[in-house]
Design an enzyme around this catalytic site. Structure first.
Site, PDB file in Angstrom:
ATOM      1  N   ASP B  33      33.764  28.604  33.187  1.00 17.15           N
ATOM      2  CA  ASP B  33      34.010  29.304  34.448  1.00 17.15           C
ATOM      3  C   ASP B  33      32.929  30.343  34.723  1.00 17.15           C
ATOM      4  O   ASP B  33      32.216  30.771  33.817  1.00 17.15           O
ATOM      5  CB  ASP B  33      35.335  30.074  34.343  1.00 17.15           C
ATOM      6  CG  ASP B  33      36.451  29.352  35.065  1.00 17.15           C
ATOM      7  OD1 ASP B  33      36.224  28.224  35.514  1.00 17.15           O
ATOM      8  OD2 ASP B  33      37.545  29.928  35.161  1.00 17.15           O
ATOM      9  N   LYS B  55      33.750  28.910  40.026  1.00 19.26           N
ATOM     10  CA  LYS B  55      34.030  29.041  41.445  1.00 19.26           C
ATOM     11  C   LYS B  55      33.539  30.393  41.931  1.00 19.26           C
ATOM     12  O   LYS B  55      33.696  31.400  41.264  1.00 19.26           O
ATOM     13  CB  LYS B  55      35.536  28.915  41.701  1.00 19.26           C
ATOM     14  CG  LYS B  55      36.033  27.495  41.526  1.00 19.26           C
ATOM     15  CD  LYS B  55      37.512  27.382  41.802  1.00 19.26           C
ATOM     16  CE  LYS B  55      38.338  27.923  40.662  1.00 19.26           C
ATOM     17  NZ  LYS B  55      39.757  27.574  40.785  1.00 19.26           N
ATOM     18  N   MET B 166      41.570  41.240  40.981  1.00 18.51           N
ATOM     19  CA  MET B 166      41.039  40.650  42.211  1.00 18.51           C
ATOM     20  C   MET B 166      41.441  41.443  43.452  1.00 18.51           C
ATOM     21  O   MET B 166      41.714  40.877  44.513  1.00 18.51           O
ATOM     22  CB  MET B 166      41.485  39.186  42.310  1.00 18.51           C
ATOM     23  CG  MET B 166      40.802  38.334  41.237  1.00 18.51           C
ATOM     24  SD  MET B 166      41.546  36.687  40.967  1.00 18.51           S
ATOM     25  CE  MET B 166      42.888  37.069  39.827  1.00 18.51           C
TER      26      MET B 166
END
Lengths: 242, 242
Positions: B33, B55, B166
């Protein structure tokens, strides 16, 4: 001369961090807790002195003497490792030891470990968050700073997973308060005893059953939809989505 | 033939577990990742194939293709490591990958990693629990399963530390909702960017300041009395006890 507050992780030796393993190998003295798995001690420098300050459940008066011991050792040895089960800073009172060392002018640093609050559930295939089932996780200890039982009514939230540490002997009160707070009596519950050891055992049911679970500490209690998952063996069971 | 879902930890390579380091050394293929620190890749078997499925923020449509890739690799290679930053099961969507692998009949297992939700604050000297200041900790992501902003009004609880992942781009909304939910505007707040890397940076203030913090992802936000602590350098600052 430095005192390292090091997390031993939840159980099996190789769930320790690489940094922690290296520090144990370099240590002049290791001050260990009861909840440190025996297997972890295989990383300790064979010439190091090992001091066991493990507290039994219910004994909590000796934190001051542990602080004094760490200060004394920190003034005498190059590398002192204070080794605590799980993560020293998730209900591990690592912060109190750091404050005492700072106040005494002893150099110290921290090495986090895997907390049983997150890794314990995973040992049973329970992710504490899972898309569509849980928006997050709350981690609490069943007892507060002065030994009082945490008020679980205010922690009833069907959108969050709830992980309870040191709650086994209070499981009846916990279940009752969570129901009073609004959690449905059919909310999934799991208890994971001795996670990541060869004694690991998982008991599952619903909130209404928790008081009758035949379980013993050390164990973590998980309440919420994720407690019905077992991703290590069989995928998602039948749980309601939020 | 097994696919291992492995947590890379929060940053510096040696905060990986010993088990994860061993599996990376044994791997035939590693699927990594974006949030995995480059230093961790030093443990990877030099003959292994490394596939980056990282991503970028905002791209979330490719989970199905990652699942399909893991299933395909799991059918061809002896040891496949799916390496995710932090812990794969704390908002890491590891559970979804496990379900897909289980459904496809691919053997898989999990290796937890240090979650940035707990280790991130500690990097800045902030213990997520501390006796007399916090009764526990709630960990949430700023966005839910369908991209909707989490309702922070219901998460305002002055007795629990709140760790938000986040959340940087939503910090204004988060602060406003927490105040609407009842948190005092003077509640301590800290943002730790790139914890446990040499780019680490900590910004502190109070809830009323959060919208104006000059910060960038990846970062964790900590709200609550513990956010005023800096145990790695100077002990307890002036915070109110509950």
């Amino acid at each position: 001369m430095t005192v390292y507050l090091v997390g031993a992780g939840p159980g099996e030796a190789d769930l320790l961090t690489v940094r922690a393993a290296r520090l144990l190998g370099d240590a002049d003295v290791v001050v260990r807790d009861r909840l440190v798995d025996e297997s972890v001690m295989g990383y300790v420098n064979p010439h190091a002195e090992v001091i066991d300050v493990g507290k039994r459940p219910g004994e909590s008066s000796s934190q001051a003497s542990i602080n004094a011991l760490l200060i004394e050792l920190g003034g005498r040895f190059e590398t002192v490792v204070r080794l605590k089960g799980g993560d020293p800073f998730v209900f591990g009172r690592g912060g109190e030891e750091l404050v005492a060392l700072n106040d005494a002018g002893i150099a110290c640093d921290v090495v986090p470990g895997l907390s049983s609050a997150l890794a314990g559930p995973l040992a049973a295939g329970i992710p504490v968050t899972h898309r569509g089932i849980s928006r997050g996780v709350t981690i609490v200890s069943a007892r507060g700073a002065r030994g009082e039982l945490t008020d679980f009514r205010g922690l009833a939230n069907s959108e969050l997973s709830l992980v309870i540490l040191m709650g086994i002997e209070h499981r009846g009160d916990i279940a009752r308060q969570l129901e009073e707070g609004g959690l449905d009596s059919t909310t999934p519950v799991a208890v994971i005893e001795q996670a990541w050891t060869n004694q690991q055992r998982t008991t599952r049911g619903v909130l209404a059953d928790l008081a009758r679970f035949d379980v013993r500490p050390p164990a973590v209690i998980v309440v919420g939809g994720v407690a019905a998952l077992d991703l290590r063996s069989m995928g998602i069971l039948d749980v309601a989505l939020i």
